[in-house]
Scaffold this motif. Sequence first.
Motif, PDB file in Angstrom:
ATOM      1  N   LYS A 124       0.851  -1.193   0.000  1.00 16.24           N
ATOM      2  CA  LYS A 124       0.000   0.000   0.000  1.00 16.24           C
ATOM      3  C   LYS A 124       0.889   1.246   0.000  1.00 16.24           C
ATOM      4  O   LYS A 124       1.717   1.409   0.904  1.00 16.24           O
ATOM      5  CB  LYS A 124      -0.881  -0.030   1.240  1.00 16.24           C
ATOM      6  N   ILE A 125       0.706   2.054  -1.012  1.00 20.19           N
ATOM      7  CA  ILE A 125       1.568   3.233  -1.151  1.00 20.19           C
ATOM      8  C   ILE A 125       0.744   4.502  -1.088  1.00 20.19           C
ATOM      9  O   ILE A 125      -0.270   4.632  -1.777  1.00 20.19           O
ATOM     10  CB  ILE A 125       2.352   3.173  -2.474  1.00 20.19           C
ATOM     11  N   LEU A 153       0.626   8.130  -2.152  1.00 16.21           N
ATOM     12  CA  LEU A 153       1.240   8.976  -3.183  1.00 16.21           C
ATOM     13  C   LEU A 153       0.772  10.401  -2.954  1.00 16.21           C
ATOM     14  O   LEU A 153      -0.425  10.649  -2.861  1.00 16.21           O
ATOM     15  CB  LEU A 153       0.814   8.473  -4.565  1.00 16.21           C
ATOM     16  N   LEU A 185       2.424   2.929 -10.480  1.00 21.94           N
ATOM     17  CA  LEU A 185       2.473   2.090  -9.276  1.00 21.94           C
ATOM     18  C   LEU A 185       1.384   1.009  -9.318  1.00 21.94           C
ATOM     19  O   LEU A 185       1.627  -0.135  -8.934  1.00 21.94           O
ATOM     20  CB  LEU A 185       2.318   2.967  -8.021  1.00 21.94           C
ATOM     21  N   HIS A 226       0.768  -2.369  -6.980  1.00 17.48           N
ATOM     22  CA  HIS A 226       0.617  -1.694  -5.690  1.00 17.48           C
ATOM     23  C   HIS A 226      -0.785  -1.132  -5.554  1.00 17.48           C
ATOM     24  O   HIS A 226      -1.464  -0.823  -6.534  1.00 17.48           O
ATOM     25  CB  HIS A 226       1.648  -0.568  -5.551  1.00 17.48           C
ATOM     26  N   VAL A 231      -2.659   2.022  -4.471  1.00 17.50           N
ATOM     27  CA  VAL A 231      -2.255   3.431  -4.348  1.00 17.50           C
ATOM     28  C   VAL A 231      -3.329   4.268  -3.667  1.00 17.50           C
ATOM     29  O   VAL A 231      -4.497   4.234  -4.062  1.00 17.50           O
ATOM     30  CB  VAL A 231      -1.940   4.029  -5.742  1.00 17.50           C
ATOM     31  N   PRO A 291       0.081   3.326   5.334  1.00  8.65           N
ATOM     32  CA  PRO A 291       0.704   2.773   4.126  1.00  8.65           C
ATOM     33  C   PRO A 291       2.010   2.045   4.449  1.00  8.65           C
ATOM     34  O   PRO A 291       2.575   2.237   5.531  1.00  8.65           O
ATOM     35  CB  PRO A 291       0.993   4.018   3.283  1.00  8.65           C
ATOM     36  N   ASP A 292       2.475   1.217   3.482  1.00  8.58           N
ATOM     37  CA  ASP A 292       3.774   0.552   3.645  1.00  8.58           C
ATOM     38  C   ASP A 292       4.918   1.465   3.210  1.00  8.58           C
ATOM     39  O   ASP A 292       6.073   1.225   3.550  1.00  8.58           O
ATOM     40  CB  ASP A 292       3.804  -0.735   2.811  1.00  8.58           C
ATOM     41  N   ALA A 293       4.597   2.449   2.378  1.00  8.57           N
ATOM     42  CA  ALA A 293       5.629   3.407   1.945  1.00  8.57           C
ATOM     43  C   ALA A 293       4.947   4.684   1.476  1.00  8.57           C
ATOM     44  O   ALA A 293       3.764   4.671   1.105  1.00  8.57           O
ATOM     45  CB  ALA A 293       6.461   2.820   0.804  1.00  8.57           C
ATOM     46  N   VAL A 345       5.387   7.949  -1.212  1.00 11.43           N
ATOM     47  CA  VAL A 345       6.093   8.499  -2.381  1.00 11.43           C
ATOM     48  C   VAL A 345       5.686   9.961  -2.527  1.00 11.43           C
ATOM     49  O   VAL A 345       4.504  10.260  -2.726  1.00 11.43           O
ATOM     50  CB  VAL A 345       5.764   7.712  -3.663  1.00 11.43           C
ATOM     51  N   LEU A 368      10.943   0.324  -3.913  1.00 11.17           N
ATOM     52  CA  LEU A 368       9.700  -0.230  -3.369  1.00 11.17           C
ATOM     53  C   LEU A 368       9.770  -1.752  -3.313  1.00 11.17           C
ATOM     54  O   LEU A 368       9.292  -2.375  -2.365  1.00 11.17           O
ATOM     55  CB  LEU A 368       8.514   0.233  -4.215  1.00 11.17           C
TER      56      LEU A 368
END
Lengths: 137, 783
Positions: free
Chosen positions: A2-3, A5, A24, A29, A31, A52-54, A56, A129
């Motif tokens: 899970k990103i 953005l 993504l 992913h 998003v 989220p996991d990251a 951006v 990622l």
Amino acid sequence: MKILLSGTASDSHTWNLVYLGLFLEERGHDVVALGPCVGPRLLTAACRRHAPDAVVLSSVNGHGYRDALAAVRALRAEPELAALPVAAGGKLGIAGRSGETEAARLRAAGCDAVLGDGAGDLEALGAFLAARAQVAA
Amino acid sequence: MTAAGAPRPFGAFVAASAAAGRLVVQPRMGFGDPGSMRTGLERTRAATATTVGTLTIDSYTRVGDLAGARAALAEGAGLNGYPIATHPLDVTRSLLDGLHDDHFPVQVRHGSARPQAIVRALLAAGLDATEGGPVSYCLPYGRTPLRESVAAWAEGCELLAAGARPGSVPHLESFGGCLLGQLCPPGLLVATSVLECLFFAQHGLRSVSLSYAQQTDPGQDEEAIRALRRLAGEFLPAGVDHHVVLYTYMGVYPRTERGAIRLLEASARLAVRAGVDRLLVKTTAESRRIPTVGENVRALETAAAAAALAGPPVPAAPDAGSAVYAEARALIEAVLGLHPDLARALPAAFERGLLDVPFCLHPDNAGRSRSVIGADGRLRWSDTGAMPIRPDAPADLAPLTANGLLAALNHMADRYDRPPADPVSAYRRPATARALPPTPHPRHEQEPAMDHAPQPAGPALPPPLGEHLRSPQLRAAMLVQQEALQAARDFLRGSGFTELLPPLVGPVTDPGGRGAKALDVDYYGRPYKLMTSAILYKQASLHGFPKLFYIAPNVRVEPEETATTGRHLVEFHQIDVEIAGASREDAQEVAAGLLTHVAEHVWTAVPDVLAELGRQESDFADVRSGKYDVCTHHEAVSRLLTAGHPQSPDSEIDWTGERLLSLESDRPFFINDYPKGSRGFYDREDPERPGVLRNFDLIAPHGYGELVSGSERESDYATIVTRMRESGENPAKYAWYLKEAHEGIPASAGFGMGLQRLVRFLTGLDSLWQVSAYPKLPGVMAP
């Protein structure tokens, strides 16, 4: 993975975000797109809400170094977000080339990857990622 | 001046220019520093064009973060625009003093969904023209809720309408013809422009302009502009002054200078053809960074010249069958059908998806519409969501991918960066012709074919000598030149070099390359030559002066076709350096050190002069920090071939190729290892790699091209004679030089740095004639 953005506080550009969203998603992913002009407070709130996991961050208006620095500092100031992987990229300075000093300052503040706006930078984002996905898995 | 000191109204200025047949051109220009901003306005005003000045506001102020703008100013961070609400009022007033008058309106451009602070600040500074709109400055620009933007813009309009000085007619331009800049089919752009101008009129404005941004197809664009003009006449109340303003392409911009200029020129011709009164230009730097003042001025002059050459506008034909008109009208009527008061109708229309901007991420946009670039180059709807119009793209389209989006976003940049497929004669549209029938993609019918010659953006030829000698620009260039000369002498003398004065005539001179010839003089009945370069004398002097240099005047009769490269003068000067016992790398180190020192000195000694010429410190960052790249001739050729430029691997990089490489680069770079046959006999052949010369050029970044040519020299007598024969020279002509070589010339390396090319690079001017007091262009008779 899970990103989250997001654009940066002073940056109203969105094509970069539309593109990155598609990019993504095509890589499998999930998003969450916050859109443009996201200040540090909204960003940290969204990170707590979406977990989220990251993250951006994308900026192309020339204030990216300054805005991303504030964003990363705000994230790192929150204990539960202190280890959240963060990548910032785009056209981050106004001089047309990346400033090495500013990039170093951004990394020192806790930004895990500082990227430009070339094809190689997209690959680097993908690799960044992918590496986090392995750690997470 | 009109009553109470208000300059002629913005709308009246544009109308008067249109009546005189002149397209008004305007930059998007903004600098945080008041000095740079004033320079920008001064040079906009002085440009060879009918211009309007612009104060573009920085993006902190744009989003209402005045504290952010203040902090950035305080810490000296570069701002991307002028912080009009942060600088004290008297700073902004003195910025405009003596510039903003009847002959030079100034407009404030921003991008704010809450414009009140900016409107108050511009009124306080004595300005009364700005732009934006409740929809167009909200949906594409951030997260402000549309209803708040509509309320803020209603207040902003009323402030502007009421707050201006007596005698002024405040002007407001709708940004509705741009929205996200690209991939929005014209019907929605036209409708938004008309609806916003109607909103402005409902909130007190009596002078407005309707915008349209150039899209992907010239025919569709022309149709859209005509539809916009017609709908403005039909929907705006009588007595509201209005004109149409065109924006040069607002999407991803061509990366090559050639492509950028072609697209700008295409927009200028579109403006004239479709009856547009004002044009907002783009620069050649657009794709890379914030443009300099000089680049902005060049764009203005290029656009004005293209417009002047476009001929009279094509008379309007009935728009009966216009699809754009029908679509825009349907959208406008749907919105007005919700409520006559647009402050209520516009938010409601977006809420219901009656207006739906494709690819817009704003939470108040429905986000159901999608568009594509059709096979014919026209923008088409693939999905219209709940809008009262129908999709016009093929129904079996594949879903959009990231790469597909990227290709669409880059459609125009790629098209204009691509070299023309085959040479075509310049297209001239017959004055009576109407739109051409559809042709397959790619189409170039409204763009003259471009040749491969570089295109200097400034005036190609100097004015009469007296006028040239009196021009402030030449004076600035000469101030830079004398500092450059002093710095060069300081640097070289400090490095142990001795300055000699070179000979002017001799029995033989450098045979050179690239088609330049030497000028003959009658020397007591003998045919002597004027020096094309003093290379032979440099080598001959090494025994006595192992490190020497000249500031050498040279005369080269260049081919006439080089007159407009901006890079050739018949009479010019070189900083000519030679070092006994040195390698190529030694010579490169001196050349790089020399350039770095000169740039550093000039920027320290005359920063004001450079700033006035539009140069910025960042233009020299890499030169001053001594960062230089290196590649080989072979690599340079490969890069050019990959980029589609037909460069021969066996010869010099041609002018266009060199320019392309230079444009791609942000820092100076050396090209090494030219093939034998491309250079003179004195460039030493690499003993390890026959056919490859131990030579180099130094190329300046940002399109300024070659500054230096140099090499290790051949010093072996027998090899020199062989190389002369190989290159078709008659050794007998070189008797004096060969006698010296026979007795032993030291091995050496050296280079010549073109003085005028150096000054052109430092000043950022377009052409070498602009940095020469007494310019002589190839084939042009001059005093």
